[in-house]
Design a protein around this motif. Sequence first.
Motif, short mmCIF file in Angstrom:
data_model
loop_
_atom_site.label_atom_id
_atom_site.label_comp_id
_atom_site.label_asym_id
_atom_site.label_seq_id
_atom_site.Cartn_x
_atom_site.Cartn_y
_atom_site.Cartn_z
N GLY A 136 28.99 33.52 32.02
CA GLY A 136 29.06 32.63 33.18
C GLY A 136 30.03 33.13 34.23
O GLY A 136 30.32 34.32 34.31
N ARG A 137 30.53 32.19 35.03
CA ARG A 137 31.44 32.52 36.13
C ARG A 137 32.83 31.96 35.84
O ARG A 137 32.97 30.84 35.34
CB ARG A 137 30.93 31.94 37.45
CG ARG A 137 31.83 32.26 38.64
CD ARG A 137 31.24 31.76 39.94
NE ARG A 137 31.25 30.31 40.04
CZ ARG A 137 30.84 29.63 41.11
NH1 ARG A 137 30.37 30.29 42.16
NH2 ARG A 137 30.89 28.31 41.14
N VAL A 138 33.84 32.77 36.18
CA VAL A 138 35.24 32.35 36.04
C VAL A 138 35.92 32.50 37.39
O VAL A 138 35.78 33.53 38.05
CB VAL A 138 35.98 33.19 34.97
CG1 VAL A 138 37.38 32.65 34.76
CG2 VAL A 138 35.20 33.20 33.66
N THR A 139 36.64 31.48 37.79
CA THR A 139 37.44 31.54 39.02
C THR A 139 38.89 31.77 38.63
O THR A 139 39.44 31.03 37.81
CB THR A 139 37.30 30.24 39.83
OG1 THR A 139 35.92 30.04 40.15
CG2 THR A 139 38.11 30.30 41.12
N VAL A 140 39.51 32.81 39.22
CA VAL A 140 40.84 33.23 38.78
C VAL A 140 41.76 33.45 39.97
O VAL A 140 41.33 33.56 41.12
CB VAL A 140 40.75 34.55 37.97
CG1 VAL A 140 39.83 34.39 36.77
CG2 VAL A 140 40.30 35.71 38.86
N GLY A 170 47.57 37.41 44.05
CA GLY A 170 47.67 36.04 44.50
C GLY A 170 46.43 35.52 45.21
O GLY A 170 46.49 34.50 45.90
N LYS A 171 45.28 36.20 45.04
CA LYS A 171 44.05 35.79 45.69
C LYS A 171 43.15 35.04 44.70
O LYS A 171 43.03 35.44 43.55
CB LYS A 171 43.31 37.01 46.24
CG LYS A 171 44.05 37.73 47.36
CD LYS A 171 43.25 38.92 47.85
CE LYS A 171 43.98 39.66 48.96
NZ LYS A 171 43.23 40.85 49.42
N VAL A 172 42.52 33.98 45.19
CA VAL A 172 41.53 33.25 44.39
C VAL A 172 40.20 33.97 44.51
O VAL A 172 39.71 34.23 45.62
CB VAL A 172 41.39 31.79 44.87
CG1 VAL A 172 40.31 31.07 44.07
CG2 VAL A 172 42.73 31.06 44.75
N ARG A 173 39.59 34.30 43.39
CA ARG A 173 38.32 35.02 43.41
C ARG A 173 37.48 34.66 42.19
O ARG A 173 37.99 34.14 41.20
CB ARG A 173 38.56 36.53 43.45
CG ARG A 173 39.41 37.06 42.32
CD ARG A 173 39.76 38.52 42.52
NE ARG A 173 38.58 39.39 42.50
CZ ARG A 173 38.62 40.70 42.68
NH1 ARG A 173 39.78 41.30 42.94
NH2 ARG A 173 37.52 41.41 42.63
N ASP A 174 36.20 34.93 42.30
CA ASP A 174 35.26 34.68 41.21
C ASP A 174 34.90 35.99 40.53
O ASP A 174 34.84 37.05 41.17
CB ASP A 174 33.97 34.03 41.73
CG ASP A 174 34.20 32.66 42.35
OD1 ASP A 174 35.11 31.96 41.87
OD2 ASP A 174 33.48 32.31 43.30
N THR A 175 34.62 35.89 39.25
CA THR A 175 34.15 37.05 38.51
C THR A 175 33.18 36.57 37.44
O THR A 175 33.32 35.47 36.91
CB THR A 175 35.32 37.84 37.89
OG1 THR A 175 34.80 39.04 37.29
CG2 THR A 175 36.04 37.04 36.83
#
Length: 429
Positions: free
Chosen positions: A127-131, A136-141
Amino acid sequence: MEHTEFNKELLSFLNASPTPWHAVETMKATLKAAGFRELDERQEWALDSGQGYFVTRNGTSIVAFRTGSKDVTTSGIRMVGAHTDSPCLKVKPNPDLRQTGYFQLGVEVYGGVLLNPWFDRDLSLAGRVTVLDSEGKVRDTLVDFKKPIAFIPSLAIHLDREANNSKTVNPQTDLPPVVMQVAETDETSFVDLLKEQIAKESGLAVSKVLGYELSLYDTAEAAYVGLRDEFIASARMDNLLSCYIGLQSLLNTSGDEAALLVCNDHEEVGSVSAEGAQGPFLSAVLDRWCGAAKARAVAHSMMISADNAHGIHPNYLDKHDQNHGPILNQGPVIKINHNQRYATNSRSAGVYRHISDELGLPHQSFVVRSDMACGSTIGPLTAGNLGVTTLDIGVPQFGMHSIRELIGSEDGYTLYRVLTEFMQREQVL
């Protein structure tokens, strides 16, 4: 595309798409390789005649289209719709469970899942994880553990002598899968395991996991079944099969006529979301493509909503209307419900039958028993939102909403051939 190649690529697509995010990523890669250009909803669009484009929303829904070489106001758009989601088990936000030395995960049921088949399977997680990354950046992987990491064990029949007579499943207490054994002093959390997996897959240094949407899935790959390979078995056939068919149809049209594929998320839970069929995604794309001429373009257009149908089960013949029991490998199924659970009318059904007959290909019809409730699709929702003439159709299958489903190995290719012709036909309505 030939029949053998079609099914070979279908198996690959199913295996590469354990979640809607992975399915959309696979579709994006295929479209880019075919020369389609990616659009961003946050930017201005300048669309060229005769070009292919695609745009995604939330990473789980996609609209891909060819602008064609004619005025879309008078020629209309040949649309095909499907959905990317399938019933499954999703991991809860605080899933950690420790009992008698076993580490388990709390799960939530997504959609109308047949629960019993989920027991005693080799399961993985994707699935998708938001980290928050190291900068210090918010990103999806995206993550996909790929190997079996979880198992939901049945209770032995010795401890439940009525299991074969009255097996019921409590989703809260019976479904948490076992993922590993831990000592009492082990404080490893699920988030720790996620960080390790992300680093292993992408090399991304994660300082904090901010959220995730993760699903369990069966690691058994899609495969031919039957002494003569008459069938194909796979997870998520409903409705990744239709996504794949629609994509191949769009890619293999002549490109002269305006054609569109929409694959929405959240169909299995009602389609009410920003990226669902009851949301504004498709309408917003058409607004930007057609502008003030949208209403006229839609009036010349037709939508084929492709979503799998119930094949008549040889062990449960009484669950079907005696004159409307679709047989696997005898053609796609036109789905009809006069209470508008399906959007088919005589005109839209007639268009499909005419094209299919011209190609010498089979088709069938499905009507639910008059004493049973009828399911639905994105068809009525799209028809209601846009006012577009719509047909509901699908490949017949067994085991709908099970962890593994079965279709005939001929039917997907048959639907592909008809949809390809539909998407390049000069006049539809």
